[in-house]
Design a protein around this motif. Structure first.
Motif, PDB file in Angstrom:
ATOM      1  N   MET A  74     -32.816-107.289 -14.814  1.00 26.17           N
ATOM      2  CA  MET A  74     -31.613-107.784 -14.147  1.00 26.17           C
ATOM      3  C   MET A  74     -31.601-109.300 -14.133  1.00 26.17           C
ATOM      4  N   VAL A  75     -30.474-109.871 -14.529  1.00 27.13           N
ATOM      5  CA  VAL A  75     -30.266-111.318 -14.488  1.00 27.13           C
ATOM      6  C   VAL A  75     -29.101-111.584 -13.549  1.00 27.13           C
ATOM      7  N   ALA A  76     -29.355-112.366 -12.508  1.00 23.16           N
ATOM      8  CA  ALA A  76     -28.315-112.655 -11.527  1.00 23.16           C
ATOM      9  C   ALA A  76     -28.555-114.015 -10.884  1.00 23.16           C
ATOM     10  N   ALA A  77     -27.477-114.632 -10.457  1.00 20.31           N
ATOM     11  CA  ALA A  77     -27.559-115.903  -9.744  1.00 20.31           C
ATOM     12  C   ALA A  77     -27.987-115.696  -8.300  1.00 20.31           C
ATOM     13  N   HIS A  78     -27.935-114.453  -7.837  1.00 18.11           N
ATOM     14  CA  HIS A  78     -28.198-114.143  -6.435  1.00 18.11           C
ATOM     15  C   HIS A  78     -29.559-113.481  -6.269  1.00 18.11           C
ATOM     16  N   ASP A  79     -30.371-114.037  -5.393  1.00 18.38           N
ATOM     17  CA  ASP A  79     -31.706-113.483  -5.183  1.00 18.38           C
ATOM     18  C   ASP A  79     -31.661-112.061  -4.639  1.00 18.38           C
TER      19      ASP A  79
END
Length: 187
Positions: free
Chosen positions: A169-174
């Motif tokens: 998973m790649v996301a800007a949100h932790d």
């Protein structure tokens, strides 16, 4: 392919700057887009925990009403429509297309997973000119729960026909990464 890279959409791939600009023009900065987006995420978390699914786009309108009322401003139905329209017209961040092309050229399998409804996600990525990079575009509508609920990531793996441990998973949100990790994916 052993690993499938799964991208979050809103804020990770797509730039929320047009929404920030709209908030500044419409409300003069109070409330601002950051407060609104935080309220939108809070509502999605509450929805997931209470098992009362409401589409993300509807929550966006509710969040707008809440933050504008708190700020002493009145959001209109036209404002809620404006937010919905802006959501589907968001541009990709400047480096997204090049990064996705490099990953695809390197042989990675790419998918998108978003809190937005399926039709919104497809429109968003199409309008941003990046939908062709993804072999699969998925929405939390699959399970009527929002990320970071574990069922979302497990359903994505099922949809892709792989074990959840194969997802990165790649996301800007932790919190999105934390949810993926808790479900057994990587981040």
């Amino acid at each position: 392919m052993d690993k499938i890279i799964v991208f979050d959409v809103n804020e990770t791939l797509l730039n929320l700057e047009p929404i920030r600009t709209w908030f500044l023009a419409r409300f003069g900065g109070e409330p601002d887009a950051g407060v609104w987006f935080g309220e939108l995420l809070r509502l999605s978390f509450v929805s997931a925990v209470t098992d009362r699914y409401v589409p993300f786009t509807e929550l966006a309108g509710s969040a707008l009403t809440t933050v504008s009322t708190r700020a002493g401003a009145d959001a209109t139905e036209q404002d809620r429509e404006a937010i919905a329209n802006l959501f589907v017209e968001l541009p990709p961040h400047e480096d997204v297309s090049l990064g996705l092309e490099r990953l695809r050229s390197a042989g990675f399998s790419l998918a998108a997973l978003t809190n937005s409804p399926q039709s919104t996600a497809e429109t968003q990525l199409g309008n941003a000119g990046i939908s062709e990079f993804f072999h699969h575009i998925m929405s939390v509508e699959m399970v009527h729960r929002f990320k970071p609920h574990a069922q979302v990531y497990m359903a994505a793996a099922n949809e892709l026909g792989v074990d959840v441990s194969s997802l990165v998973m790649v996301a800007a949100h932790d919190w999105d990464i934390a949810g993926a990790l808790a479900a057994g994916a990587q981040g």
